[in-house]
Design a protein around this motif. Structure first.
Motif, PDB file in Angstrom:
ATOM      1  N   ALA A  85       0.557  -5.734  43.399  1.00 39.27           N
ATOM      2  CA  ALA A  85       1.005  -6.493  42.229  1.00 39.27           C
ATOM      3  C   ALA A  85       1.353  -5.560  41.073  1.00 39.27           C
ATOM      4  O   ALA A  85       2.335  -5.777  40.350  1.00 39.27           O
ATOM      5  CB  ALA A  85      -0.079  -7.491  41.807  1.00 39.27           C
ATOM      6  N   LEU A  86       0.575  -4.494  40.893  1.00 41.14           N
ATOM      7  CA  LEU A  86       0.876  -3.514  39.844  1.00 41.14           C
ATOM      8  C   LEU A  86       2.184  -2.791  40.132  1.00 41.14           C
ATOM      9  O   LEU A  86       2.950  -2.488  39.206  1.00 41.14           O
ATOM     10  CB  LEU A  86      -0.275  -2.512  39.740  1.00 41.14           C
ATOM     11  N   MET A  87       2.450  -2.517  41.397  1.00 46.93           N
ATOM     12  CA  MET A  87       3.708  -1.860  41.755  1.00 46.93           C
ATOM     13  C   MET A  87       4.906  -2.725  41.381  1.00 46.93           C
ATOM     14  O   MET A  87       5.955  -2.216  40.971  1.00 46.93           O
ATOM     15  CB  MET A  87       3.724  -1.550  43.256  1.00 46.93           C
ATOM     16  N   ILE A  88       4.754  -4.041  41.499  1.00 42.90           N
ATOM     17  CA  ILE A  88       5.853  -4.949  41.165  1.00 42.90           C
ATOM     18  C   ILE A  88       6.003  -5.081  39.657  1.00 42.90           C
ATOM     19  O   ILE A  88       7.109  -4.983  39.112  1.00 42.90           O
ATOM     20  CB  ILE A  88       5.610  -6.329  41.808  1.00 42.90           C
ATOM     21  N   THR A  89       4.896  -5.311  38.954  1.00 38.66           N
ATOM     22  CA  THR A  89       4.989  -5.550  37.511  1.00 38.66           C
ATOM     23  C   THR A  89       5.328  -4.287  36.728  1.00 38.66           C
ATOM     24  O   THR A  89       5.944  -4.374  35.661  1.00 38.66           O
ATOM     25  CB  THR A  89       3.663  -6.124  36.987  1.00 38.66           C
ATOM     26  N   ALA A  90       4.923  -3.118  37.239  1.00 34.94           N
ATOM     27  CA  ALA A  90       5.189  -1.858  36.535  1.00 34.94           C
ATOM     28  C   ALA A  90       6.172  -0.993  37.307  1.00 34.94           C
ATOM     29  O   ALA A  90       6.119   0.233  37.212  1.00 34.94           O
ATOM     30  CB  ALA A  90       3.881  -1.101  36.306  1.00 34.94           C
ATOM     31  N   PHE A  91       7.062  -1.613  38.058  1.00 38.14           N
ATOM     32  CA  PHE A  91       7.983  -0.881  38.921  1.00 38.14           C
ATOM     33  C   PHE A  91       8.779   0.143  38.106  1.00 38.14           C
ATOM     34  O   PHE A  91       9.413  -0.183  37.105  1.00 38.14           O
ATOM     35  CB  PHE A  91       8.942  -1.848  39.609  1.00 38.14           C
ATOM     36  N   GLY A  92       8.726   1.403  38.552  1.00 39.83           N
ATOM     37  CA  GLY A  92       9.391   2.486  37.830  1.00 39.83           C
ATOM     38  C   GLY A  92       8.431   3.321  37.009  1.00 39.83           C
ATOM     39  O   GLY A  92       8.706   4.500  36.737  1.00 39.83           O
ATOM     40  N   GLN A  93       7.295   2.741  36.609  1.00 39.27           N
ATOM     41  CA  GLN A  93       6.285   3.486  35.859  1.00 39.27           C
ATOM     42  C   GLN A  93       5.278   4.063  36.855  1.00 39.27           C
ATOM     43  O   GLN A  93       4.118   3.653  36.914  1.00 39.27           O
ATOM     44  CB  GLN A  93       5.599   2.580  34.838  1.00 39.27           C
ATOM     45  N   TRP A  94       5.723   5.036  37.620  1.00 38.44           N
ATOM     46  CA  TRP A  94       4.936   5.536  38.739  1.00 38.44           C
ATOM     47  C   TRP A  94       3.673   6.267  38.297  1.00 38.44           C
ATOM     48  O   TRP A  94       2.723   6.396  39.078  1.00 38.44           O
ATOM     49  CB  TRP A  94       5.811   6.441  39.609  1.00 38.44           C
TER      50      TRP A  94
END
Length: 304
Positions: A85-94
């Motif tokens: 879920a964090l990967m989706i909501t913060a996609f690009g903020q690796w």
């Protein structure tokens, strides 16, 4: 020293401190919420990353030592879902995503789950990250993201790029609302500026990070970049922009369920009136044909 090490290995001690892993689960869940609803402005990137990596490292160590305890096992199964879920909501903020994914995968692989269950869940989690990430990336390339679906951050059906957000904010006198502009440098060489109002009183602040509330914002105007619209707050709730006044209470007002019921009743009454009017102008219930004046052939014969 031996007594101390024996105490650290005590079953009940490990069981007790394993509940601390719930804090990390809540920590990741809060990150998902913040990255989903807010625009993050990092004041000191190095200090923020040092603190963030330290938190992930400490909880990783705690998970390792309590890996066989039931609370840790439950947390280890929940964490990969939260990391996705964090990967989706913060996609690009690796820099925010990778540490959480590493700890969650580490926790799942070393926890005391039975091997058959771990194999099945591991396959599901792997497909979730790979396939889910690829599908979401495709949607992003099409200009569709979570912000596009559930927020007002779009202009003429096109999602606003958060990287085009200007830091030149105009805050209402009481600090409740914030006017933000997004400058879109179009492909045709003409820049367009979109103006949005956000709820500033719902902002959040964490160490080295300030979170501007974006979720629930409202679009007020789109104009050419060099247009002089001179926005200003004339009161706590009224914004003067492009020569027009916009009331924030009306802009952010949600339609009450009672009002929706009233609208449905009005539509039903209107439909009933239209039906009655149609019946009065010549429709019958099948006992005869109309001649266009509202009388049936049977009635005309009777009059003769």
């Amino acid at each position: 020293m031996e007594k101390f090490l024996k105490f650290l290995k005590n079953r009940w001690f490990l069981f007790g401190i394993s509940f601390l892993n719930i804090i990390y689960v809540l920590f990741v869940a809060n990150m998902v919420r913040v990255t989903f609803t807010c625009y993050l402005e990092i004041n000191n990137f190095v200090s923020m990353m040092a603190l963030y990596l330290l938190i992930n490292f400490l909880f990783g160590v705690l998970i390792f030592f309590t890996r066989k305890q039931i609370p840790t096992i439950v947390c280890a199964i929940i964490l990969p879902i939260e990391a996705f879920a964090l990967m989706i909501t913060a996609f690009g903020q690796w820099y925010l995503i990778i540490p959480a994914i590493v700890v969650s995968m580490f926790a799942f692989l070393i926890c005391g789950v039975a091997e058959p269950c771990k194999t099945v869940l591991g396959t599901v989690f792997l497909l979730m990250f790979v396939v889910g990430g690829l599908v979401y990336n495709v949607f992003l390339n099409l200009g569709i993201s979570l912000f596009y679906v559930i927020t007002d951050l779009q202009d003429n059906g096109i999602e606003v790029d958060m990287n085009e957000r200007s830091s030149d904010y105009l805050i209402s006198p009481d600090g409740t609302y914030r006017l933000v502009k997004y400058i879109d440098n179009g492909d045709n060489g003409r820049s367009v500026t979109g103006y949005y109002v956000e709820l500033a009183f719902e902002d959040e602040q964490f160490p080295f990070v300030y979170c501007y509330r974006v979720y629930g914002c409202r679009h007020v105007l789109s104009t050419l970049y060099d247009s002089d619209i001179s926005p200003k707050w004339i009161s706590d709730t009224v914004l003067l922009i492009d020569g027009r006044q916009r009331d924030m209470e009306e802009l952010f007002a949600e339609k009450e369920p009672e009002d929706e019921d009233k609208d449905e009743d009005k539509d039903a009454d209107k439909t009933t009136e239209d039906t009655e009017n149609t019946d009065d102008t010549g429709e019958t219930d099948g006992t005869g044909e109309t001649d266009g004046t509202g009388e049936t052939d049977d009635d005309a014969d009777g009059e003769e």
